[in-house]
Design an enzyme around this catalytic site. Sequence first.
Site, PDB file in Angstrom:
ATOM      1  CD  GLN A 185      -3.098   2.938   6.990  1.00  0.00           C
ATOM      2  OE1 GLN A 185      -3.541   3.202   7.993  1.00  0.00           O
ATOM      3  NE2 GLN A 185      -3.589   2.885   5.824  1.00  0.00           N
TER       4      GLN A 185
ATOM      5  NE  ARG B  74       0.242   1.149   3.656  1.00  0.00           N
ATOM      6  CZ  ARG B  74       1.130   2.203   3.513  1.00  0.00           C
ATOM      7  NH1 ARG B  74       2.345   1.876   3.755  1.00  0.00           N
ATOM      8  NH2 ARG B  74       0.881   3.496   3.808  1.00  0.00           N
ATOM      9  N   GLY B  75       0.209   2.348   0.024  1.00  0.00           N
ATOM     10  CA  GLY B  75       1.118   3.626  -0.462  1.00  0.00           C
ATOM     11  C   GLY B  75       1.265   3.801  -1.771  1.00  0.00           C
ATOM     12  CB  ALA B  76       0.532   6.981  -3.675  1.00  0.00           C
TER      13      ALA B  76
ATOM     14  CG  ASN C  14      -1.970  11.734   3.046  1.00  0.00           C
ATOM     15  OD1 ASN C  14      -1.450  10.814   2.228  1.00  0.00           O
ATOM     16  ND2 ASN C  14      -1.386  11.837   4.437  1.00  0.00           N
TER      17      ASN C  14
ATOM     18  CG  ASP D 181      -2.988   8.401  -0.968  1.00  0.00           C
ATOM     19  OD1 ASP D 181      -2.942   9.032   0.215  1.00  0.00           O
ATOM     20  OD2 ASP D 181      -2.439   7.112  -1.283  1.00  0.00           O
TER      21      ASP D 181
END
Length: 369
Positions: A203, A53-55, A254, A244
């Site tokens: 997260q 995950r994470g853009a 975000n 994001d």
Amino acid sequence: MKVRGKHIRSIWLEPDGWSVGAIDQRRLPHDFVAARLTTCDAAADAIRSMLVRGAPLIGATAAYGVALAMRADGSDAALVSACKTLIATRPTAINLAWALDEMRSVLRPLPPSKRAEAAYARAARIAEQDIAINKGIGQHGLALIEAIAAMKKPNERVNVLTHCNAGWLATVDWGTATAPIYLAHDQGLAVHVWVDETRPRNQGASLTAWELGHHGVPHTVIPDNTGGHLMQHAMVDLVIVGTDRVSANGDVCNKIGTYLKALAAHDNGVPFYVALPSPTIDFSIDDGVRQIPIEQRAAEEVTTMTGRTADGRMETVRILPDGSPVANYGFDVTPARLVTGLITERGVLEADRAALLAAFPERVTAAAE
Ligand code: MRU
């Protein structure tokens, strides 16, 4: 970055030269295990289930997903199908669409027999590019931290507040929001990070705290509601968050809760910076608040908590009354007027169209094509 003294990235090509390894982020901070992705569907599942995950990492994983698809079948139909499967995984982070566009533009002109090799090469370049971008963000963000440190008394630390995980786990390496922090720490600056736990998936508590701890960066995990209080009492020098998607007018999408931190920062005169790699800019939209699609996620993320019991078992428990309805918006949008600056690989920019256009003219031309 380093885990137990060993340098590791969040995603890599396995020694067999074709399958893809990734840290299973659903298992952190309790277990550090890797997953091996061997098909495009597995890459799509990894993104959907938030194994990755994470853009920026979503973008890199999608690129490798296309490479895995091309290895199995290099036809036009397979390319279309892979991109369709991957784009449907998560709607908000624009890096996913950016990476798929990059892959398509390289692969479409090639004959099917040449596509697998070209796809792996482009995916590897996307990963390397991400690292270089983050190092650039790190250098420009470091100057901001150094400027604050220069105004401090000896032995006073610079307090940075961050939200969610925009660390190396969310990228291929270095992270975006964390890159300036790691550089400052490595240079011996006294930096301390307030880590928002970031409900509902935590997260911050699970990933950012884990990363910072492994790198030896002093940090404190706080419940999400704490930032405003800390800012009122001058306990935060600056906020740095990831993103994001940033619209052409500088609005910042975000993880949910970021907007509230920006409001608190504005009210207390605390600088609010966004670490922005250029693939995260969406020049096709001009109003982030109204136009960025906000992912809505499963109710279970809110109704339950998962953790490790004292005797070492992982357990999930319900924390809501039975039957209470739940809303679970994954992201929010901070209007550009609340953003002090965008820390990009090409410098710290005003959060507005003119500054983004001037810094990344090639992205605008590409968006228009
Ligand atoms: O839902 P997630 O964990 O993918 O959300 C991640 C974030 O919101 C990050 O802050 C953002 O992707 C920036 S990562 C460099």
